[in-house]
Design a protein around this motif. Structure first.
Motif: not given
Ligand code: GDP
Ligand code: FE
Ligand code: FE
Ligand code: FE
Length: 196
Positions: A164-166, A117-119, A132-137
């Protein structure tokens, strides 16, 4: 460092080496930045730092595989054939878990889900998947308008950082007239949109 749990038989150094062999120096540096950030977020929000380390180190494991390999795995391993219409940006997480599982022997469902789901994110995300989703960003090597604000939000509220990222990613995709993967829209509807 040896991981104390059984999420992988490898120690951290060996896992790092296996990941490093799969990618450019630049991407490997990104991966280490994601790991550092994910461990910090895990400590802050009460997730397992070991799982955060393993998921972060492996999240982009398959990113430099060629399209043919992804297409083969999608057909061979029973993925939704709709995936064939997409590209590396979408494949490297969702299909990338297949490579992580088979080649690295990582079987923990929460770790594999976080990679998958990280992307795109998802409507339902575990604490680890959000991390992981946020750390990647927001990892230290990222530099784009809005990253500073994303880092600040991540220190205050993880769900707000997911939102925010989404919103940022979707705005970028629309601005570029890129196709939006359905899961990305599900993520937006769950974490960003005001219903009712
Ligand atoms: P990276 O692997 O560390 O570079 O980061 P990600 O895995 O988060 O994103 C990879 C690429 O996928 C980025 O260029 C994103 O903008 C892009 N991306 C994210 N969601 C979508 C989507 O729904 N559709 C498309 N076409 N691209 C997306
Ligand atoms: Fe990625
Ligand atoms: Fe990302
Ligand atoms: Fe990444």
């Amino acid at each position: 460092m040896k991981y104390s749990n059984n999420y992988t038989a490898m120690d951290r150094e060996l896992l790092m080496q296996k990941v490093q062999m799969q990618m450019s120096e630049k991407r490997f540096k990104h991966v280490l930045g994601v790991e550092e950030t994910a461990i910090a977020l895990a400590n802050k929000y009460g997730a397992s730092p070991e799982k955060a380390s393993i998921a972060a180190l492996t999240h982009d494991y398959a990113k430099e595989r060629n399209d043919g390999e992804f297409q083969l795995v999608i057909r061979r391993d029973g993925f939704d054939l709709e995936l064939l219409k997409w590209n590396n940006a979408i494949w490297h997480g969702i299909v990338g878990v297949d490579f992580v599982q088979r080649e690295l022997g990582i079987d923990d469902k929460e770790i594999l889900d976080a990679i998958a789901l990280h992307t795109t994110g998802a409507a339902e995300m575990s604490l680890l998947a959000k991390i992981i989703y946020v750390a990647d960003f927001i990892e230290p090597g990222r530099d784009f308008p809005g990253v500073k604000e994303a880092r600040e939000i991540a220190l205050i509220n993880l769900d707000d950082a997911v939102a925010y990222e989404t919103k940022h990613t979707l705005a970028y995709l629309i601005e570029q007239s890129k196709p939006v993967y359905p899961k990305t829209i599900e993520t937006y509807n769950k974490w960003v949109a005001n219903h009712g």
